[in-house]
Design an enzyme around this catalytic site. Structure first.
Site, short mmCIF file in Angstrom:
data_model
loop_
_atom_site.label_atom_id
_atom_site.label_comp_id
_atom_site.label_asym_id
_atom_site.label_seq_id
_atom_site.Cartn_x
_atom_site.Cartn_y
_atom_site.Cartn_z
N PRO A 10 0.79 -1.23 0.00
CA PRO A 10 0.00 0.00 0.00
C PRO A 10 0.82 1.28 0.00
O PRO A 10 1.85 1.37 0.67
CB PRO A 10 -0.83 -0.10 1.28
CG PRO A 10 -0.17 -1.13 2.11
CD PRO A 10 0.49 -2.07 1.15
N ASN A 11 0.34 2.22 -0.76
CA ASN A 11 0.87 3.59 -0.87
C ASN A 11 2.13 3.69 -1.74
O ASN A 11 2.60 4.79 -2.02
CB ASN A 11 1.14 4.21 0.52
CG ASN A 11 -0.12 4.32 1.34
OD1 ASN A 11 -1.08 4.96 0.91
ND2 ASN A 11 -0.17 3.67 2.49
N ARG A 18 4.44 11.04 -2.38
CA ARG A 18 4.33 10.76 -0.95
C ARG A 18 5.68 10.95 -0.25
O ARG A 18 6.65 10.26 -0.58
CB ARG A 18 3.88 9.31 -0.79
CG ARG A 18 3.95 8.76 0.60
CD ARG A 18 3.87 7.24 0.57
NE ARG A 18 3.84 6.69 1.89
CZ ARG A 18 4.20 5.45 2.18
NH1 ARG A 18 4.63 4.64 1.23
NH2 ARG A 18 4.14 5.02 3.42
N TYR A 23 11.03 8.88 0.81
CA TYR A 23 11.00 7.83 -0.22
C TYR A 23 11.61 8.26 -1.55
O TYR A 23 11.68 7.46 -2.48
CB TYR A 23 9.55 7.37 -0.42
CG TYR A 23 8.96 6.77 0.84
CD1 TYR A 23 9.47 5.59 1.37
CD2 TYR A 23 7.92 7.40 1.53
CE1 TYR A 23 8.95 5.04 2.54
CE2 TYR A 23 7.39 6.86 2.69
CZ TYR A 23 7.91 5.70 3.20
OH TYR A 23 7.41 5.15 4.35
N ASN A 74 8.09 -5.60 -1.22
CA ASN A 74 8.04 -4.47 -0.30
C ASN A 74 6.63 -4.45 0.28
O ASN A 74 5.69 -3.97 -0.36
CB ASN A 74 8.35 -3.14 -1.00
CG ASN A 74 8.44 -2.00 0.02
OD1 ASN A 74 7.93 -2.12 1.14
ND2 ASN A 74 9.06 -0.90 -0.36
N ALA A 77 3.37 -0.84 4.78
CA ALA A 77 2.91 -0.86 6.18
C ALA A 77 2.50 -2.26 6.65
O ALA A 77 2.56 -2.56 7.85
CB ALA A 77 1.75 0.11 6.36
N ASP A 87 2.10 -15.39 6.62
CA ASP A 87 1.78 -16.80 6.34
C ASP A 87 1.91 -17.09 4.85
O ASP A 87 2.35 -18.18 4.46
CB ASP A 87 0.37 -17.14 6.83
CG ASP A 87 0.29 -17.26 8.35
OD1 ASP A 87 1.36 -17.28 9.00
OD2 ASP A 87 -0.83 -17.32 8.89
N GLU A 101 12.69 -9.45 1.27
CA GLU A 101 11.92 -8.31 1.77
C GLU A 101 12.75 -7.05 1.50
O GLU A 101 13.95 -7.03 1.81
CB GLU A 101 11.70 -8.48 3.28
CG GLU A 101 10.99 -7.30 3.94
CD GLU A 101 10.99 -7.39 5.47
OE1 GLU A 101 11.49 -8.38 6.04
OE2 GLU A 101 10.49 -6.43 6.09
N HIS A 103 12.88 -2.59 1.57
CA HIS A 103 12.34 -1.29 1.97
C HIS A 103 13.19 -0.19 1.37
O HIS A 103 14.43 -0.32 1.34
CB HIS A 103 12.31 -1.16 3.50
CG HIS A 103 11.46 -2.20 4.15
ND1 HIS A 103 10.09 -2.15 4.15
CD2 HIS A 103 11.80 -3.35 4.78
CE1 HIS A 103 9.62 -3.22 4.75
NE2 HIS A 103 10.63 -3.97 5.14
N SER A 105 13.23 2.94 2.65
CA SER A 105 13.81 3.60 3.83
C SER A 105 14.40 2.54 4.76
O SER A 105 14.26 1.34 4.51
CB SER A 105 12.71 4.39 4.56
OG SER A 105 11.75 3.48 5.11
N ARG A 110 13.51 4.81 12.01
CA ARG A 110 12.28 5.60 12.00
C ARG A 110 11.44 5.31 13.25
O ARG A 110 11.98 4.91 14.27
CB ARG A 110 11.51 5.31 10.69
CG ARG A 110 12.37 5.65 9.45
CD ARG A 110 11.64 5.38 8.16
NE ARG A 110 10.44 6.20 8.04
CZ ARG A 110 9.44 5.94 7.19
NH1 ARG A 110 9.53 4.88 6.39
NH2 ARG A 110 8.39 6.73 7.13
C1 DQA Z 1 8.45 1.03 3.54
C2 DQA Z 1 8.58 1.26 5.04
C3 DQA Z 1 7.25 1.04 5.74
O1 DQA Z 1 7.39 1.29 7.13
C4 DQA Z 1 6.20 2.00 5.20
O2 DQA Z 1 4.95 1.73 5.79
C5 DQA Z 1 6.12 1.99 3.72
C6 DQA Z 1 7.34 1.88 2.93
C7 DQA Z 1 9.74 1.38 2.78
O3 DQA Z 1 9.87 0.96 1.64
O4 DQA Z 1 10.60 2.08 3.31
O5 DQA Z 1 5.06 2.18 3.15
O6 DQA Z 1 8.15 -0.34 3.32
#
Ligand code: DQA
Length: 147
Positions: A10-11, A18, A23, A74, A77, A87, A101, A103, A105, A110
């Site tokens: 999401p996002n 954003r 980011y 990624n 949240a 799972d 996995e 990210h 950031s 944070r």
């Molecule tokens: C994120 C870090 C997460 O805490 C955050 O909710 C995101 C982006 C990152 O790529 O840094 O949406 O996954």
């Protein structure tokens, strides 16, 4: 050619708009283009997807298990609380596939709620804190694991 799904939660479709100070200013379309470029460079067939829906992400992980596709994820949240996603991710690695996995950031630098990843424990490994380069490093990790 080995397929890799690069899945974004999401996002992340809002990249560039954003919180650019966190980011970066590059857009999601830029990430899609970079994914294709890195794939060509590494000999991987990379498909980048994004959804705001937990259920869709879970389905995509099921798809990767059924198709034998490695995953760069990624979870955004969902990282911090989605046991459903954990799972589903566990099924990927238990099937012998690589799941990295990623990210943009560094969540550990944070807010406290971002310090927990429920995904990390079932992932093959985690790359965080390098912006778009986190994805590139994750794809390198996948490529390095191939026979
Ligand atoms: C994120 C870090 C997460 O805490 C955050 O909710 C995101 C982006 C990152 O790529 O840094 O949406 O996954």
């Amino acid at each position: 050619m080995t397929r890799v799904l690069v899945l974004n939660g999401p996002n992340l479709g809002r990249l560039g708009v954003r919180e650019p100070e966190v980011y970066g200013s590059a857009s999601y379309a830029d990430l899609v283009a970079a994914g294709a470029r890195w794939g060509a460079e590494l000999g991987l067939d990379v498909e980048v997807r994004q959804t705001d829906s937990e259920s869709e992400l879970v389905s995509w992980l099921h798809e990767s298990v059924d198709a034998g596709t490695h995953v760069v994820l990624n979870p955004a949240a969902f990282t911090h609380y989605s046991y459903a996603l954990r799972d589903a991710a566990a099924q990927v690695t238990k099937a012998g596939l690589v799941l990295v996995e990623v990210h943009l950031s560094n969540p550990y630098a944070r807010e406290t709620f971002r310090h927990t990843s429920v995904i990390g424990g079932v992932a093959t490994g985690t790359v965080a804190g390098f912006g778009f380069e986190s994805y590139h490093l994750a794809l390198l990790a996948v490529a390095s694991r191939l026979p």
